[in-house]
Design an enzyme around this catalytic site. Structure first.
Site, short mmCIF file in Angstrom:
data_model
loop_
_atom_site.label_atom_id
_atom_site.label_comp_id
_atom_site.label_asym_id
_atom_site.label_seq_id
_atom_site.Cartn_x
_atom_site.Cartn_y
_atom_site.Cartn_z
N GLU A 33 1.26 44.20 2.21
CA GLU A 33 0.47 45.26 2.86
C GLU A 33 1.39 46.34 3.43
OE1 GLU A 33 -2.71 45.52 1.82
OE2 GLU A 33 -3.05 43.53 2.64
N HIS A 34 1.03 47.57 3.14
CA HIS A 34 1.80 48.76 3.57
C HIS A 34 3.21 48.75 2.97
CE1 HIS A 34 -1.10 50.60 6.35
NE2 HIS A 34 -1.59 49.37 6.35
N GLY A 121 -16.09 51.35 3.30
CA GLY A 121 -15.29 51.33 4.54
C GLY A 121 -14.91 49.94 4.99
N SER A 125 -11.52 49.01 -1.10
CA SER A 125 -11.22 50.11 -2.03
C SER A 125 -12.44 50.67 -2.75
CB SER A 125 -10.16 49.68 -3.05
OG SER A 125 -8.98 49.43 -2.40
N GLU A 159 -6.58 61.36 -3.71
CA GLU A 159 -6.51 60.99 -2.29
C GLU A 159 -5.49 61.86 -1.55
OE1 GLU A 159 -8.13 58.62 -0.53
OE2 GLU A 159 -9.05 57.39 -2.07
N ASP A 171 -4.38 50.67 -4.71
CA ASP A 171 -5.82 50.50 -4.92
C ASP A 171 -6.27 51.08 -6.26
OD1 ASP A 171 -5.43 49.64 -2.39
OD2 ASP A 171 -6.62 51.19 -1.40
C1 GAF Z 1 -4.82 51.18 1.79
C2 GAF Z 1 -4.07 52.18 0.94
F1 GAF Z 1 -4.94 52.93 0.19
C3 GAF Z 1 -3.06 51.49 0.02
O1 GAF Z 1 -2.32 52.44 -0.68
C4 GAF Z 1 -2.16 50.55 0.81
O2 GAF Z 1 -1.18 51.28 1.51
C5 GAF Z 1 -2.98 49.67 1.75
O3 GAF Z 1 -3.89 50.41 2.53
C6 GAF Z 1 -2.10 48.87 2.68
O4 GAF Z 1 -1.39 47.94 1.96
O5 GAF Z 1 -5.64 50.36 1.01
#
Ligand code: GAF
Length: 384
Positions: A33-34, A121, A125, A159, A171
């Site tokens: 994540e991130h 939300g 995604s 985006e 996503d």
């Molecule tokens: C959201 C973002 F759209 C992704 O690109 C990703 O950074 C995610 O958060 C966190 O892992 O879904």
């Protein structure tokens, strides 16, 4: 359920034309994540919640987009596309058309019907599914075909450049390129990926905290800036560290004291998360589900404590799952600050697990969570 026959009939009734129908799924991220915008690793799977698009040409030069989810129609002139977003659901589909036009494609008028069941939300995604399904529908209308990874990049640009959300590639990539019964270990640097089979006896149980999440909100870009600031400190010392993907935990030991405390925490999450993600794919490959679970738990608390990307409800949803029979691993999935947890659960226990977790969460917060037993699905494709 997203029902292609219902979408077709809705399109025919509204536009008196036979549509070509496409589907693009939402996603769940098992781990990583991130890390995508740090050019690191992620391991998402496409799920069986998806958005459908029906498209047919028009001869009046208009682009008419109808969303069954919003019960609303929006009309644009094909020759005069908006240059920026209008804070409306139609930003996503019209943004796709705008970005693709910028790439040299020419679109005639068309009617587009959209209908999906990806919870909005909720960190699953829904917007990526909307972008990818639109991109597939409109390119097919003009006889253009982009490889999945290229299509994903174009949708990410929607985006970043049109909607104004500073997200990474994960996503859109998984919505365009997912594979049934598999997660993908994706290297966000070069978009190469490895299929990670999800064992047949493992269910993906997605638990929605019902706390709304938005990546256009302030927290996502703030976290991103903080982690990038840490990267800049490391890069100033040893160079060749354009992204946190290139940094190590030793770098943090050496130069962490020069970082703002929050930046150091964010970077510790991102760097360790990359290591966990790669390790998790290896564990999955070996069938070591105990290790998969351990890595997911560690990932959740790193996300919650160091990245401060969780919330009380998501932390509780993870904690409440811990002693339930069949749990392999649980963590908050997606952009954070609400949304859903992903629980890997032994298939035979999945239904009972979902029921009991729902009861526990409702008793604690007086909120009825939505809990779904999902399957890894194929990425976007044409249905008819
Ligand atoms: C959201 C973002 F759209 C992704 O690109 C990703 O950074 C995610 O958060 C966190 O892992 O879904």
């Amino acid at each position: 359920m997203h029902d292609p026959a219902a979408l077709r009939s809705l399109h025919v009734t509204r536009f008196q034309a036979e549509p070509a129908v496409f589907v693009a799924p939402g996603r769940v991220n098992l781990i990583g994540e991130h890390t995508d915008y740090a050019e690191g690793f992620v391991m998402p799977a496409a799920i069986d919640f998806a958005t459908l698009a029906g498209i047919s040409p028009r001869s009046d030069g208009k682009i008419v987009i109808y969303s069954e989810n919003y019960g609303e129609e929006k009309t644009f002139e094909a020759a005069l596309l908006p240059a920026k977003a209008g804070k409306h659901w139609s930003d996503y589909p019209i943004g796709v058309v705008a970005i693709l036009t910028g790439e040299g494609n020419k679109f005639p008028g068309f009617s587009l019907s959209l209908w999906g069941d990806v919870p909005l939300g909720s960190g699953l995604s829904s917007s990526a599914a909307l972008e990818v399904v639109t991109a597939l529908a409109v390119t097919s209308l003009i006889g253009v075909s982009y490889p999945g990874p290229v299509l994903a990049r174009l949708c990410q640009r929607v985006e970043n450049e049109f909607v104004g959300a500073n997200c990474g590639i994960m996503d859109q990539f998984i919505s365009a390129n997912g594979k049934k019964d598999h997660a993908l270990l994706l290297d966000c640097r070069d978009l190469s990926f490895k299929l990670a089979p999800i064992p047949a006896n493992v269910a993906l149980v997605i638990a929605n905290t019902m706390v709304k999440h938005s990546i256009a909100g302030g927290d996502y870009p703030t976290r991103r800036r903080e982690s990038e600031a840490a990267c800049a400190v490391i890069n100033s010392h040893r160079g060749n560290v354009p992204f946190l993907r290139d940094a190590t935990l030793e770098d943090l030991e050496k130069w962490g004291h020069e970082m703002a405390p929050k930046s150091l925490m964010r970077a510790r999450h991102v760097i360790s998360e990359n290591l966990r993600t790669v390790a998790c794919e290896k564990a999955l490959e070996k069938g070591d589900l105990k290790e998969v679970g351990r890595l997911m738990t560690e990932a959740h608390w790193s996300y919650s404590k160091d990245f401060e990307g969780s919330c009380a409800e998501a932390d509780a949803m993870v904690e409440l799952a811990q002693d339930l029979p069949g749990l392999i691993g649980a963590r908050l999935t997606g952009g954070g600050f609400g949304g859903c947890t992903i629980n890997l659960v032994e298939q035979s226990q999945a239904k009972a697990f979902a029921e009991e977790l729902g009861k526990r969460y409702a008793a604690k917060f007086n909120i009825e969570p939505q809990i779904h037993v999902c399957h890894a699905s194929d990425g976007a494709h044409r249905i008819s």
